[in-house]
Design a protein around this motif. Structure first.
Motif, PDB file in Angstrom:
ATOM      1  N   ILE A 189      49.707  23.701  38.623  1.00  0.00           N
ATOM      2  CA  ILE A 189      48.906  24.625  39.413  1.00  0.00           C
ATOM      3  C   ILE A 189      48.320  25.645  38.447  1.00  0.00           C
ATOM      4  N   ASN A 190      47.012  25.808  38.474  1.00  0.00           N
ATOM      5  CA  ASN A 190      46.366  26.735  37.558  1.00  0.00           C
ATOM      6  C   ASN A 190      46.874  28.157  37.805  1.00  0.00           C
ATOM      7  N   PRO A 191      47.433  28.827  36.796  1.00  0.00           N
ATOM      8  CA  PRO A 191      48.016  30.151  37.014  1.00  0.00           C
ATOM      9  C   PRO A 191      46.983  31.239  37.236  1.00  0.00           C
ATOM     10  N   PHE A 192      45.738  30.957  36.924  1.00  0.00           N
ATOM     11  CA  PHE A 192      44.678  31.950  37.058  1.00  0.00           C
ATOM     12  C   PHE A 192      44.025  31.887  38.434  1.00  0.00           C
ATOM     13  N   THR A 193      43.884  30.679  38.995  1.00  0.00           N
ATOM     14  CA  THR A 193      43.163  30.510  40.257  1.00  0.00           C
ATOM     15  C   THR A 193      44.000  29.898  41.378  1.00  0.00           C
ATOM     16  N   GLU A 229      29.233  30.328  49.877  1.00  0.00           N
ATOM     17  CA  GLU A 229      29.842  31.108  48.806  1.00  0.00           C
ATOM     18  C   GLU A 229      31.357  31.118  48.921  1.00  0.00           C
ATOM     19  N   GLN A 230      32.031  30.669  47.876  1.00  0.00           N
ATOM     20  CA  GLN A 230      33.470  30.860  47.787  1.00  0.00           C
ATOM     21  C   GLN A 230      33.732  32.316  47.421  1.00  0.00           C
ATOM     22  N   LEU A 231      34.690  32.932  48.077  1.00  0.00           N
ATOM     23  CA  LEU A 231      35.020  34.333  47.832  1.00  0.00           C
ATOM     24  C   LEU A 231      36.473  34.444  47.408  1.00  0.00           C
ATOM     25  N   ILE A 232      36.687  35.106  46.280  1.00  0.00           N
ATOM     26  CA  ILE A 232      38.039  35.404  45.801  1.00  0.00           C
ATOM     27  C   ILE A 232      38.113  36.906  45.550  1.00  0.00           C
ATOM     28  N   VAL A 233      39.053  37.567  46.223  1.00  0.00           N
ATOM     29  CA  VAL A 233      39.222  39.019  46.101  1.00  0.00           C
ATOM     30  C   VAL A 233      40.606  39.294  45.538  1.00  0.00           C
ATOM     31  N   THR A 234      40.670  39.901  44.366  1.00  0.00           N
ATOM     32  CA  THR A 234      41.954  40.235  43.769  1.00  0.00           C
ATOM     33  C   THR A 234      42.306  41.689  44.064  1.00  0.00           C
ATOM     34  N   THR A 235      43.551  42.046  43.795  1.00  0.00           N
ATOM     35  CA  THR A 235      44.029  43.389  44.110  1.00  0.00           C
ATOM     36  C   THR A 235      45.069  43.822  43.088  1.00  0.00           C
ATOM     37  N   ARG A 236      45.097  45.130  42.813  1.00  0.00           N
ATOM     38  CA  ARG A 236      46.123  45.664  41.922  1.00  0.00           C
ATOM     39  C   ARG A 236      47.492  45.705  42.598  1.00  0.00           C
ATOM     40  N   GLN A 237      47.489  45.831  43.920  1.00  0.00           N
ATOM     41  CA  GLN A 237      48.760  45.919  44.637  1.00  0.00           C
ATOM     42  C   GLN A 237      49.505  44.595  44.536  1.00  0.00           C
ATOM     43  N   GLN A 238      50.751  44.647  44.095  1.00  0.00           N
ATOM     44  CA  GLN A 238      51.582  43.452  43.900  1.00  0.00           C
ATOM     45  C   GLN A 238      50.915  42.462  42.944  1.00  0.00           C
ATOM     46  N   TRP A 239      50.187  42.976  41.984  1.00  0.00           N
ATOM     47  CA  TRP A 239      49.469  42.128  41.029  1.00  0.00           C
ATOM     48  C   TRP A 239      50.451  41.212  40.290  1.00  0.00           C
ATOM     49  N   PRO A 240      50.075  39.934  40.000  1.00  0.00           N
ATOM     50  CA  PRO A 240      48.812  39.304  40.388  1.00  0.00           C
ATOM     51  C   PRO A 240      48.846  38.738  41.806  1.00  0.00           C
ATOM     52  N   ALA A 241      47.771  39.023  42.535  1.00  0.00           N
ATOM     53  CA  ALA A 241      47.654  38.578  43.923  1.00  0.00           C
ATOM     54  C   ALA A 241      46.180  38.516  44.290  1.00  0.00           C
ATOM     55  N   TYR A 242      45.824  37.630  45.220  1.00  0.00           N
ATOM     56  CA  TYR A 242      44.434  37.586  45.678  1.00  0.00           C
ATOM     57  C   TYR A 242      44.328  36.938  47.045  1.00  0.00           C
ATOM     58  N   LEU A 273      47.568  31.335  28.083  1.00  0.00           N
ATOM     59  CA  LEU A 273      47.196  32.573  27.400  1.00  0.00           C
ATOM     60  C   LEU A 273      46.441  33.506  28.343  1.00  0.00           C
ATOM     61  N   VAL A 274      45.510  32.950  29.111  1.00  0.00           N
ATOM     62  CA  VAL A 274      44.755  33.763  30.061  1.00  0.00           C
ATOM     63  C   VAL A 274      45.695  34.355  31.114  1.00  0.00           C
ATOM     64  N   ALA A 275      46.675  33.578  31.562  1.00  0.00           N
ATOM     65  CA  ALA A 275      47.631  34.092  32.539  1.00  0.00           C
ATOM     66  C   ALA A 275      48.411  35.272  31.965  1.00  0.00           C
ATOM     67  N   LEU A 276      48.781  35.185  30.699  1.00  0.00           N
ATOM     68  CA  LEU A 276      49.496  36.292  30.061  1.00  0.00           C
ATOM     69  C   LEU A 276      48.605  37.524  29.961  1.00  0.00           C
ATOM     70  N   LEU A 277      47.357  37.325  29.515  1.00  0.00           N
ATOM     71  CA  LEU A 277      46.444  38.451  29.365  1.00  0.00           C
ATOM     72  C   LEU A 277      46.098  39.076  30.717  1.00  0.00           C
ATOM     73  N   SER A 278      45.998  38.232  31.741  1.00  0.00           N
ATOM     74  CA  SER A 278      45.575  38.736  33.041  1.00  0.00           C
ATOM     75  C   SER A 278      46.684  39.476  33.782  1.00  0.00           C
ATOM     76  N   ARG A 279      47.852  39.596  33.177  1.00  0.00           N
ATOM     77  CA  ARG A 279      48.870  40.457  33.760  1.00  0.00           C
ATOM     78  C   ARG A 279      48.432  41.917  33.746  1.00  0.00           C
ATOM     79  N   GLU A 280      47.458  42.218  32.876  1.00  0.00           N
ATOM     80  CA  GLU A 280      46.855  43.544  32.847  1.00  0.00           C
ATOM     81  C   GLU A 280      45.599  43.523  33.723  1.00  0.00           C
ATOM     82  N   PRO A 281      45.608  44.173  34.873  1.00  0.00           N
ATOM     83  CA  PRO A 281      44.439  44.132  35.756  1.00  0.00           C
ATOM     84  C   PRO A 281      43.144  44.562  35.077  1.00  0.00           C
ATOM     85  N   ARG A 282      43.220  45.506  34.125  1.00  0.00           N
ATOM     86  CA  ARG A 282      41.993  45.964  33.467  1.00  0.00           C
ATOM     87  C   ARG A 282      41.346  44.853  32.651  1.00  0.00           C
TER      88      ARG A 282
END
Length: 371
Positions: free
Chosen positions: A266-270, A179-192, A313-322
């Motif tokens: 470099i993919n801005p989402f992953t 299993e690949q595991l990716i854990v994101t965090t609100r602290q210093q978002w975007p970060a994982y 577009l996804v990178a822009l939207l994902s600036r909002e952690p929610r």
């Protein structure tokens, strides 16, 4: 002065793919790199199936041979939402000291000439591009990574804050095998943080975040890594920059082409870059062999243009952690949303209206509009 049809600077995945593609078209190819192979390269080591498809088409069918498939992905959102599903196509984790050496060996076996050389100066002349007054190529491909000398030589600046990330990578023991595991965090978002099992009882682990104009200390990055992956005791920690595709230079300047990290692919989402590297390298190598640099720009647009617009577009939207948490919840509820997210993050996929609708629905469900 030694002359070649194509000179490739940088023998990582983008450069090796470029050399392979140019040789398949019959071009003479010089492949330059400042290091000997095998050599370590800080990276997540994740190899998506789409990257292996490109390499298979270039005559390298076993680039991930000996490393078991990783069939699942677990993604934890910044607010704690989580999804764990089978990947649409299994990935692999192959250390770059192995993966890159295999691709270089394949390029050399195909007839490319490999030389160790630290490039300092390139100059375009009427008949081609000259490297350090020693080598001339009709076309030159800059595949020399995030700190590309070729990119700077053609007048392109490095990515500014907000479009550049930094990550720390190491290796740690793990019981995880599938299993690949990716854990994101609100602290210093975007970060994982991530854990990608290699299959030998160890995993590639790391932590990264988008740079916002302030320096990140090694102590800070190590602390964040251990906070997000409790119990991890990594060794071999090394840092690396990731120029994100949200700010790309021109891919073609005269007879000079840029590929891979040098082109900010470099993919801005992953943070994924291997698929982009081998694909852009292959497209650049084919155009260079045909002595038609403009064909590279067209091929890139045709293959990645729509995808890159969607990932931006996804990178822009994902600036909002929610929004990211909503996407994770939607992926947990709906396997088709999960598939679209994986294809966008690891390959050249795009979002459709149904996926966008499901994510928006989850956003509204958790954050209803107030009257």
């Amino acid at each position: 002065m030694d002359e070649f049809d194509v000179v490739v600077i940088g023998a990582g995945p983008a450069g090796a793919a470029a050399a392979l593609a140019a040789r398949r078209k019959g071009a003479t190819v010089l492949l330059l790199d400042r290091d000997d192979f095998p050599r370590d390269k800080p990276c997540g080591d994740g190899i998506a199936a789409e990257a292996l498809d490109v390499l298979k088409d270039l005559g390298v069918p076993d680039a991930a041979g000996g490393y078991p498939a990783v069939p699942r992905l677990r993604l934890v959102g910044p607010g704690g939402a989580a999804v764990a599903r089978e990947l649409p196509r299994a990935a692999h984790t192959v250390p770059r000291r192995v993966f890159d050496a295999r691709l270089v060996a394949a390029a050399v076996a195909a007839g490319a000439e490999l030389r160790r050389h630290a490039v300092r100066k390139i100059a375009e002349t009427g008949g081609g591009v000259v490297v350090d007054g020693r080598f001339r190529g009709h076309v030159l491909i800059g595949a020399d990574g995030a700190t590309s000398i070729v990119r700077r030589a053609v007048g392109e600046t490095v990515n500014p804050p907000g479009h550049l990330a930094f990550a720390l990578r190491g290796y740690a023991p793990t019981a995880n095998t599938d299993e690949q595991l990716i854990v994101t965090t609100r602290q210093q978002w975007p970060a994982y943080a991530w854990e990608f099992p290699i299959g030998d009882g160890t995993a590639n682990v790391g932590y990264g975040e988008v740079l916002r104009g302030r320096a990140l200390s090694r102590a800070y990055l190590e602390r964040r890594l251990r906070e997000m992956l409790p119990g991890a005791e990594p060794t071999g920690l090394r840092g690396h920059h990731l120029p994100l595709s949200t700010r790309r230079p021109a891919p073609v300047r005269g007879r000079v082409l840029l590929a891979g990290d040098a082109l900010s692919l470099i993919n801005p989402f992953t943070g994924e870059g291997i698929f982009y590297a081998v694909l852009s390298g292959a497209l650049a190598g084919e155009a260079a062999a045909r002595r038609d640099p403009a064909a590279y720009r067209i091929a890139l647009r045709r293959r990645l243009g729509r995808h890159l617009r969607h990932s931006r577009l996804v990178a822009l939207l994902s600036r909002e952690p929610r929004v990211v948490d909503a996407a994770v919840r939607a992926a947990d509820r709906d396997g088709r949303v999960f598939r679209r997210m994986v294809e966008l993050g690891l390959g050249d996929g795009v979002f459709d209206l149904r996926t966008i609708g499901r994510i928006l629905g989850e956003t509204v469900r958790r954050h209803p509009a107030t009257p």
